[in-house]
Design a protein around this motif. Sequence first.
Motif, PDB file in Angstrom:
ATOM      1  N   ALA A 130       0.862  -1.184   0.000  1.00  0.00           N
ATOM      2  CA  ALA A 130       0.000   0.000   0.000  1.00  0.00           C
ATOM      3  C   ALA A 130       0.892   1.226   0.000  1.00  0.00           C
ATOM      4  O   ALA A 130       2.111   1.125   0.178  1.00  0.00           O
ATOM      5  N   GLY A 131       0.265   2.387  -0.166  1.00  0.00           N
ATOM      6  CA  GLY A 131       1.040   3.617  -0.143  1.00  0.00           C
ATOM      7  C   GLY A 131       1.780   3.794   1.179  1.00  0.00           C
ATOM      8  O   GLY A 131       2.989   4.062   1.201  1.00  0.00           O
ATOM      9  N   HIS A 163       0.076  14.242   3.203  1.00  0.00           N
ATOM     10  CA  HIS A 163      -0.915  13.229   3.557  1.00  0.00           C
ATOM     11  C   HIS A 163      -0.626  12.706   4.962  1.00  0.00           C
ATOM     12  O   HIS A 163       0.529  12.611   5.366  1.00  0.00           O
ATOM     13  N   THR A 165      -0.574   9.856   6.289  1.00  0.00           N
ATOM     14  CA  THR A 165       0.226   8.644   6.492  1.00  0.00           C
ATOM     15  C   THR A 165       1.711   8.975   6.632  1.00  0.00           C
ATOM     16  O   THR A 165       2.461   8.198   7.222  1.00  0.00           O
ATOM     17  N   THR A 207       4.339  15.564  -0.370  1.00  0.00           N
ATOM     18  CA  THR A 207       3.243  15.009  -1.162  1.00  0.00           C
ATOM     19  C   THR A 207       3.115  15.866  -2.409  1.00  0.00           C
ATOM     20  O   THR A 207       2.938  17.073  -2.313  1.00  0.00           O
ATOM     21  N   ASP A 236       5.922  11.630  -1.898  1.00  0.00           N
ATOM     22  CA  ASP A 236       4.702  10.837  -1.785  1.00  0.00           C
ATOM     23  C   ASP A 236       3.999  10.983  -3.125  1.00  0.00           C
ATOM     24  O   ASP A 236       3.408  12.013  -3.426  1.00  0.00           O
ATOM     25  N   ASN A 239      -0.366  10.740  -5.713  1.00  0.00           N
ATOM     26  CA  ASN A 239      -1.154  11.594  -6.607  1.00  0.00           C
ATOM     27  C   ASN A 239      -0.565  11.654  -8.016  1.00  0.00           C
ATOM     28  O   ASN A 239      -0.747  12.629  -8.733  1.00  0.00           O
ATOM     29  N   ASN A 260       0.938   4.629  -5.924  1.00  0.00           N
ATOM     30  CA  ASN A 260      -0.160   3.752  -5.505  1.00  0.00           C
ATOM     31  C   ASN A 260      -0.769   3.100  -6.739  1.00  0.00           C
ATOM     32  O   ASN A 260      -1.505   3.752  -7.476  1.00  0.00           O
TER      33      ASN A 260
HETATM   34  C1  LIG Z   1      -3.829   7.407  -0.444  1.00  0.00           C
HETATM   35  C2  LIG Z   1      -2.638   8.155  -0.116  1.00  0.00           C
HETATM   36  C3  LIG Z   1      -1.645   7.597   0.719  1.00  0.00           C
HETATM   37  C4  LIG Z   1      -1.798   6.273   1.417  1.00  0.00           C
HETATM   38  O1  LIG Z   1      -1.966   5.192   0.542  1.00  0.00           O
HETATM   39  P1  LIG Z   1      -2.569   3.813   1.096  1.00  0.00           P
HETATM   40  O2  LIG Z   1      -2.464   2.884  -0.037  1.00  0.00           O
HETATM   41  O3  LIG Z   1      -3.989   4.123   1.484  1.00  0.00           O
HETATM   42  O4  LIG Z   1      -1.752   3.406   2.275  1.00  0.00           O
HETATM   43  C5  LIG Z   1      -0.508   8.333   0.952  1.00  0.00           C
HETATM   44  N1  LIG Z   1      -0.348   9.557   0.414  1.00  0.00           N
HETATM   45  C6  LIG Z   1      -1.272  10.120  -0.390  1.00  0.00           C
HETATM   46  C7  LIG Z   1      -1.032  11.482  -0.974  1.00  0.00           C
HETATM   47  C8  LIG Z   1      -2.451   9.448  -0.679  1.00  0.00           C
HETATM   48  O5  LIG Z   1      -3.371  10.012  -1.459  1.00  0.00           O
END
Ligand SMILES: *Cc1c(COP(=O)(O)O)cnc(C)c1O
Length: 474
Positions: A130-131, A163, A165, A207, A236, A239, A260
């Motif tokens: 995952a991201g 983001h 995360t 990001t 990140d 996007n 992603n």
């Molecule tokens: C969705 C997203 C994440 C996290 O990705 P996951 O696959 O949900 O863990 C991280 N950064 C950005 C900018 C996102 O849009």
Amino acid sequence: MSAIFDKSTPGKSAFPVPQYDIPDFDPVPERFLGGPPDLIDVDEADVVRHYTNLSHMNFSVDTQMYPLGSCTMKYNPKMNERLASLPGFADLHPLSGDACSQGALRLMHDLARYLAEITGMYEFSLAPAAGAHGELSSVMIIKKYFQEHGERRTTVLIPDSAHGTNPASVAMCGFEVKEVPSTPEGDVDIAALELMVDENVAAMMLTSPNTLGLFDRNIRRIADVLHGAGAFFYCDGANLNALMGITRMGEMGFDLMHVNLHKTFSTPHGGGGPGAGPIGVVEKLAKYLPVPRVILEGDTYRLDTGYPSSIGRVHSFYGNFLVCVRAYAYLRRLGAEGLRATSETAVLNANYLLAKLKGAFHLPVDRLCKHEFVLSDRGLPNGVTANDVAKRILDYGFHAPTVYFPLLVEGAIMVEPTETESRETLDAFADAMLAIRAEADKDPDLVKKAPHCAPVKRVDAVTAARRPVLKWDD
Ligand SMILES: *Cc1c(COP(=O)(O)O)cnc(C)c1O
């Protein structure tokens, strides 16, 4: 809608079973169960209708426009599902061995090369699931690099437009997070950044485009500031849908990144997974990538684990393979021109909607956006909130935008239309938003008590979070 248990009528059954003709056969092991099993009596049509109707209670990309900002809920071509379910891919055992898996290995090898080409990175690993997992794996790489080089760097910088995360991944790796402010125009505040960067900083995570849907105009300068202090610059890249074929992270000065596959490259992800968050790095970080890696020797593909500096395995086997198959199919079908058109259309669609809505809703930063944009509920009349708007749009047949994220905009309403929506659908969504804006003036209760047409009305979100009922007791 009632539960399937309420549909039970004694004596009904889905289909008749022949009488068994084995003497002394005990059909139901009631001795172990302490009585007959507590099953329901329904016929086949009851079962099919119950679950089909249940499935229609959800919003989905296949049923409605789903402009959930930051999530890239685009329509996913069914052909990719079909290809991912080919028996040669779907039934391949992960322990089959390299000799029996040449096609699958080639697919992974080529997909990693395509991602490197699209992003300008040197090498990719498809392992992270995952991201957020890609972020974690990348921060582990950064940590390992400094360990090998005998440096103790403690801090990772993260702008307030990142983001959520990002800080979580950094904290999990034992680094301290420091927040970099943004300018009122939505770029990283370079002056503030320069004051924060020193020999304790291991990296900065940007990001890009950021959570305001904006492309930072100073990326090269940020890269120089970080590199000048020996720190890494992380992108990140979740996007990526805004940038494919237009610009490349490697050329902007990023050292490592994740993408992603389940957002940009057509794996359905509304249900929460599985996904894939491949990571790409510049040449000097390649030896730290997770193992195993797919390599090509002569004309044979092989899984290789012989990298002593690697951060090791981050997933069982080699990641979520069937997500990679979908991404590969998607890339092969679109080709370079198709990818560029995808991003251009995603950006065009977002700006088209933005132009239609910005007169009616407060727009914190008025700039050309990338694939998404952020409005806010500031100035909505009669105390109508972002949450009210999100609930009311369900009555109009659209999934809600993301609300209250990003945190740097109070009452945020974050819209990401994606490239797969037609002009007619975008117009219908804009009309619905404008109608809600008019209702907020004339009939605010209609908005504040919405949804009126959804199967579930307002839920008590506060109590649900404070006292969650996770077990059904009767
Ligand atoms: C969705 C997203 C994440 C996290 O990705 P996951 O696959 O949900 O863990 C991280 N950064 C950005 C900018 C996102 O849009």
